[in-house]
Design an enzyme around this catalytic site. Structure first.
Site, PDB file in Angstrom:
ATOM      1  N   ASP B 535       0.863  -1.179   0.000  1.00 35.43           N
ATOM      2  CA  ASP B 535       0.000   0.000   0.000  1.00 35.43           C
ATOM      3  C   ASP B 535       0.893   1.221   0.000  1.00 35.43           C
ATOM      4  O   ASP B 535       2.022   1.186   0.490  1.00 35.43           O
ATOM      5  CB  ASP B 535      -0.892  -0.017   1.248  1.00 35.43           C
ATOM      6  CG  ASP B 535      -1.862   1.156   1.230  1.00 35.43           C
ATOM      7  OD1 ASP B 535      -2.570   1.322   0.225  1.00 35.43           O
ATOM      8  OD2 ASP B 535      -1.905   1.913   2.222  1.00 35.43           O
ATOM      9  N   GLU B 537       0.991   5.514   0.803  1.00 39.44           N
ATOM     10  CA  GLU B 537       0.332   6.743   1.263  1.00 39.44           C
ATOM     11  C   GLU B 537       0.865   7.859   0.383  1.00 39.44           C
ATOM     12  O   GLU B 537       2.017   7.830  -0.063  1.00 39.44           O
ATOM     13  CB  GLU B 537       0.650   7.024   2.735  1.00 39.44           C
ATOM     14  CG  GLU B 537       0.143   5.961   3.712  1.00 39.44           C
ATOM     15  CD  GLU B 537      -1.369   5.859   3.784  1.00 39.44           C
ATOM     16  OE1 GLU B 537      -2.040   6.889   3.561  1.00 39.44           O
ATOM     17  OE2 GLU B 537      -1.892   4.753   4.031  1.00 39.44           O
ATOM     18  N   GLU B 581      -4.567  18.766   4.673  1.00 36.99           N
ATOM     19  CA  GLU B 581      -5.740  17.882   4.728  1.00 36.99           C
ATOM     20  C   GLU B 581      -5.343  16.421   4.560  1.00 36.99           C
ATOM     21  O   GLU B 581      -6.027  15.526   5.059  1.00 36.99           O
ATOM     22  CB  GLU B 581      -6.798  18.284   3.679  1.00 36.99           C
ATOM     23  CG  GLU B 581      -6.336  18.253   2.237  1.00 36.99           C
ATOM     24  CD  GLU B 581      -5.737  19.592   1.787  1.00 36.99           C
ATOM     25  OE1 GLU B 581      -5.341  20.379   2.664  1.00 36.99           O
ATOM     26  OE2 GLU B 581      -5.676  19.846   0.569  1.00 36.99           O
ATOM     27  N   HIS B 586      -3.416  10.284   6.837  1.00 35.12           N
ATOM     28  CA  HIS B 586      -2.355   9.308   7.105  1.00 35.12           C
ATOM     29  C   HIS B 586      -1.537   9.619   8.355  1.00 35.12           C
ATOM     30  O   HIS B 586      -0.746   8.794   8.794  1.00 35.12           O
ATOM     31  CB  HIS B 586      -1.434   9.142   5.896  1.00 35.12           C
ATOM     32  CG  HIS B 586      -0.999  10.449   5.286  1.00 35.12           C
ATOM     33  ND1 HIS B 586      -0.273  11.368   5.971  1.00 35.12           N
ATOM     34  CD2 HIS B 586      -1.223  10.970   4.053  1.00 35.12           C
ATOM     35  CE1 HIS B 586      -0.039  12.402   5.184  1.00 35.12           C
ATOM     36  NE2 HIS B 586      -0.618  12.201   4.024  1.00 35.12           N
ATOM     37  N   HIS B 676      -4.611   3.082   7.739  1.00 37.30           N
ATOM     38  CA  HIS B 676      -4.081   4.337   7.219  1.00 37.30           C
ATOM     39  C   HIS B 676      -2.632   4.594   7.578  1.00 37.30           C
ATOM     40  O   HIS B 676      -2.178   5.711   7.628  1.00 37.30           O
ATOM     41  CB  HIS B 676      -4.962   5.516   7.634  1.00 37.30           C
ATOM     42  CG  HIS B 676      -6.288   5.455   6.959  1.00 37.30           C
ATOM     43  ND1 HIS B 676      -6.421   5.370   5.599  1.00 37.30           N
ATOM     44  CD2 HIS B 676      -7.541   5.432   7.465  1.00 37.30           C
ATOM     45  CE1 HIS B 676      -7.699   5.302   5.285  1.00 37.30           C
ATOM     46  NE2 HIS B 676      -8.412   5.323   6.398  1.00 37.30           N
ATOM     47  N   ASP B 681      -2.165  -0.923   6.386  1.00 37.94           N
ATOM     48  CA  ASP B 681      -3.112  -1.232   5.317  1.00 37.94           C
ATOM     49  C   ASP B 681      -2.649  -2.431   4.498  1.00 37.94           C
ATOM     50  O   ASP B 681      -3.462  -3.245   4.056  1.00 37.94           O
ATOM     51  CB  ASP B 681      -3.295  -0.016   4.398  1.00 37.94           C
ATOM     52  CG  ASP B 681      -4.274   0.993   5.009  1.00 37.94           C
ATOM     53  OD1 ASP B 681      -4.740   0.731   6.133  1.00 37.94           O
ATOM     54  OD2 ASP B 681      -4.562   2.018   4.363  1.00 37.94           O
TER      55      ASP B 681
END
Lengths: 124, 721
Positions: B535, B537, B581, B586, B676, B681
């Protein structure tokens, strides 16, 4: 009166020159070729100092040293160990068993005479 | 075809059939009528067309509503029911159906849920029994695994293809090559050594092939021992002596091999130094002896030589004799230093040793041994079994020789040595007696080793003697005189072996049954493949708009097991600002990315981590696009086959509306922690994927090809980023 020195050594190539050397220095020298002979010699007439080889057949130098130290009558006898095995461990063992000095082979003649002289004339 | 479409086709067909039958009946009716009746009927229908039409439309509408009702109350619940029952019957026995439908459906649901309760309870009891039965075997396996893990040698087990089936910590330490040459490395991750990976990435293939050929030759010629040896270069240029041992099955077929690695760097250094020492000693002594011999022979040959010559020759003899003496003294010291560095004994506190002796002396010999002078930092290098036996042997001899039952033991440090004194009241043992004891083989109260006391004491580089105490009257002692353990490094203790609670994850002997990975992965069953589940981020959700990767997390699935210990977890400096944001999602703060390597450094590494595996991600299209966009910068392409848990979930559960990770996890009964973060994840995705594989099999999807084709057809495959 000359001090009496007993040399205990089974190797004549060392015994002969040592005898010669100590006699030249004015000591009364007797010799023994192994441990048992040495103890017999000490019993006959106690020397002032024993030059004692460690590696010998039958009774080794450590045992002779201990035997001499066990007899209170022989308390005055000085013992100098001679050995080709000269690790820290051997020296520690020799001194623990009552030797007064430890000289490793090969040695300088001067080292022998100096040590003998120091032990025989120095403070007891 | 989707269920709704299929149903409405069915309804349409039904309606058309009814209309057709009614039309035929009407036609026959028409043929029976006389012409006057026909015109009358047309007249009536013509005048009242609006009523007839309305009746017809209402009839059709009524039929439609009825069909829709049937669809929603009976058909739709039934199709959902099938999925839900399959769920209960396969991966999540705790799943219960919560569905509203007709009375019949509701009753069916109640019955199914009730049965599921009963089956689950039954299953629970059976599993509990199995668990108990396995626990014992597991403990034994764990002891073996823990023992293997802590062996002083590195151990690796490979199958015939060179895939690693097992490795212990030492092997990893010896062979894992340094990853990032910089401040930051993927914490704990080791991209180049892992289960299921190829041994050839850490040891040169030629070396192993050569060793295996040698082994094969030995096996063919019927030799019983068939090991082969070679030297390989390990981590940090250390030299490893590797012993390769074949693993044969009961038909003596080659089934794999074991590699045992020893670090011989230090030993080689010592050996070469001792060698050099010996050579230089021989050379120098030969030189000096040459001088002495030639001088002596000259003096023997010419006894009448002039005094100045003879003085010269004597001086030569004297000087050379002195030099040989010095050489020997120097060499002896240098040699003992070298030898001590490789003394293969174990370090232990002298106190512990003597306490062990004391306990045994009491139970085996009925002796009392009081220990004093025991300082905790007095350490010895010993082979504890033989030295304990040696001291017991001495105590037993002392007991019979002196007739005593009470001894003191005094432990004392003296310079580089440690004295272990056994003391008693009375006379010392004669050295001659001690020498006799030294020649005897060690045997005490039923325990014996075929070594003499002298050999054991010599092996420890120790001395032993007996004497009367000078300080204490009437006290004699027997002294064991050991070299003490002074070097800090030499005193390092092996870490204590702790049995893990569950089976350690880094070995799996079942992998022996796994065939090697062939190039055409597509036809391989999903259950046999190795996966990298990953995964990323990112700074945001718009890859094409310039959002970048800030973290990559990955774990591997080997042999249908999640290898949590074999993970990849790396933050990446996106080299652009982090929108606030995204931080909320994360939790990675901008300062955490400072000093992290850029994507150009991380991707090559990640690619090596994923080598020869199938990539798996949730919503993989997004992560793959992120990786593809970094391609221009890094030149790294990921050509691995890819599977997407989102697509697979939609294949397995087409009637379920939601395929986000939370919904899937809940459906499959997986509790998710650490969402997250990239690694969290990745782990959750891996768990989901493991549960989806058997569900795919239920639908006849077994191979990678099947899975990819089914995913492609899935409705969600139409979504493109």
């Amino acid at each position: 009166m000359a001090a009496k020195v007993l040399i205990v050594e089974d190797d004549s190539s060392i015994l002969v020159p040592l005898t010669f050397l100590l006699e030249q220095n004015g000591y009364e020298v007797s010799t023994a070729a192994d441990g048992e002979e040495a103890l017999a010699a000490v019993a006959r007439s106690a020397p002032d100092l024993v030059l004692l080889d460690i590696m010998m057949p039958r009774l080794d130098g450590y045992a002779v040293c201990q035997a001499i130290r066990e007899n209170p009558e022989w308390g005055g006898i000085k013992i100098v160990l001679l050995s080709a095995k000269a690790g820290e461990m051997d020296v520690a063992k020799g001194m623990a068993l009552g030797a007064d000095a430890f000289i490793s082979k090969p040695f300088a003649n001067a080292e022998i005479t100096a040590t003998v002289q120091r032990l025989l004339t120095g403070p007891a | 075809m989707r269920i709704r479409n299929r149903f409405w086709w069915f309804v349409l067909l039904g309606v058309l059939t009814i209309i057709f039958i009614m039309g035929v009946l009407a036609w026959f009716f028409w043929l029976q009528l006389a012409p006057a009746e026909r015109s009358l009927l047309l007249n009536i229908l013509g005048h009242n067309f609006i009523y007839v039409f309305t009746v017809g439309v209402l009839l059709l509408a009524g039929l439609g509503f009825a069909a829709d009702g049937v669809f929603h109350v009976y058909i739709l619940p039934l199709s959902k029911l099938v999925e839900e029952v399959t769920l209960i019957a396969t991966v999540n026995p705790s799943h219960r159906i919560a569905m509203q439908g007709s009375r019949e459906v509701d009753r069916l649901v109640a019955i199914i849920n009730e049965s599921a309760d009963r089956v689950e309870a039954l299953q629970g009891r059976v599993e509990e029994r199995i668990r108990l039965a396995r626990a014992e075997a597991e403990t034994e396996k764990n002891i073996l695994a823990a023992f293997m893990a802590d062996l002083p040698e590195g151990v690796l087990i490979c199958n015939t293809d060179g895939r690693i089936l097992f490795f212990n910590n030492r092997a990893r330490e010896y062979l894992s090559h340094n990853r990032l040459s910089g401040a930051s490395t993927p914490s704990g991750a080791d991209p180049f050594m892992g289960l299921g990976r190829s041994i050839f990435t850490v040891i040169d293939k030629n070396l192993i092939v050569h060793a295996l050929d040698e082994i094969a030759e030995k096996l063919n010629s019927g030799e019983t021992s068939a090991a082969a040896y070679f030297v390989a270069v390990g981590e940090g240029d250390r030299l490893l002596q590797v012993e390769a041992v074949p693993v044969l099955n009961n038909r003596r077929d080659f089934n794999g091999f074991i590699l045992i690695c020893k670090d011989i760097t230090a030993q080689l250094e010592v050996d070469s130094r001792v060698n050099a020492l010996f050579k230089s000693l021989v050379q120098k002594v030969r030189g000096s002896l040459g001088g002495i011999r030639s001088a002596v022979e000259a003096m023997i040959a010419y006894p009448q030589m002039a005094a100045k010559h003879s003085e010269r020759f004597k001086a030569i003899i004297h000087e050379e004799a002195l030099r040989i003496g010095e050489l020997l003294a120097e060499s002896q010291e240098a040699y003992s230093r070298q030898v001590l560095t490789r003394w293969p004994l174990v370090h232990m506190p002298a106190c512990d040793l003597m306490e062990a002796v004391g306990r045994k002396a009491e139970t085996k010999l009925g002796l009392k041994l009081v220990i004093y002078g025991c300082e905790e930092d007095i350490w010895l290098r010993v082979d504890s079994y033989s030295i304990v036996l040696a001291v017991l042997f001495l105590l037993e001899r002392l007991k019979t020789h002196l007739g005593l039952r009470d001894f003191n033991c005094c432990i004392e440090r003296r310079g580089h040595f440690v004295c272990l004194d056994l003391r008693w009241i009375g006379k010392p043992v004669k050295l001659e007696t001690l020498r006799q004891w030294e020649d005897e083989e060690l045997s005490v109260a039923g325990e014996a080793i075929p070594l003499s006391l002298r050999e054991v004491v010599g092996h420890h580089d120790a001395e032993i003697w007996s004497n009367a105490s000078r300080r204490l009257k009437n006290t004699a002692y027997l002294r064991l005189f050991f070299p003490s353990c002074t070097s800090e490094a030499a005193c390092n203790l092996r870490s204590i072996t702790i049995l893990p609670e569950s089976r350690p994850e880094f070995y799996d002997f079942d992998l022996f049954n796994q065939p090697g990975q062939s190039p055409d992965l597509d036809d391989r069953p999903l259950t046999e493949l190795t996966y990298t589940v990953f995964d990323t981020e990112t700074t945001g959700l718009d890859p094409r708009g310039g959002d970048r990767i800030i973290s990559i997390g990955a774990v591997r699935i080997v042999n249908l097991r999640l290898r949590q210990e074999d993970f990849f977890d790396q933050l990446v400096d996106p080299q652009r600002p982090l929108p606030p944001e995204s931080v909320e999602i994360h939790g990675i703060q901008p300062e955490m990315l400072e000093g992290q390597p850029p994507i150009a450094t991380v991707l090559p590494l990640f690619q090596r981590y994923t080598e020869e595996t199938i990539l798996v991600a949730h919503n993989a299209a997004f992560d793959m696009l992120m990786l593809q966009l970094a391609e221009a910068e890094t030149g790294i392409r990921f050509i691995n086959p890819v599977l997407d848990t989102l697509l697979i979930s939609s294949v397995v559960h087409p009637s379920q509306g939601r395929h986000d990770m939370e919904s899937i996890s809940q459906r499959l009964g997986i509790s998710v922690v650490g969402r997250h973060t990239a690694l969290g994840d990745a782990i959750a995705t891996a768990e989901i994927f493991l549960k989806l594989i058997p569900l795919l099999a239920k639908q006849g999807i077994y191979t990678l090809r099947d899975a990819r084709e089914a995913s492609q057809k899935s409705y969600y495959a139409r979504i493109r980023y």
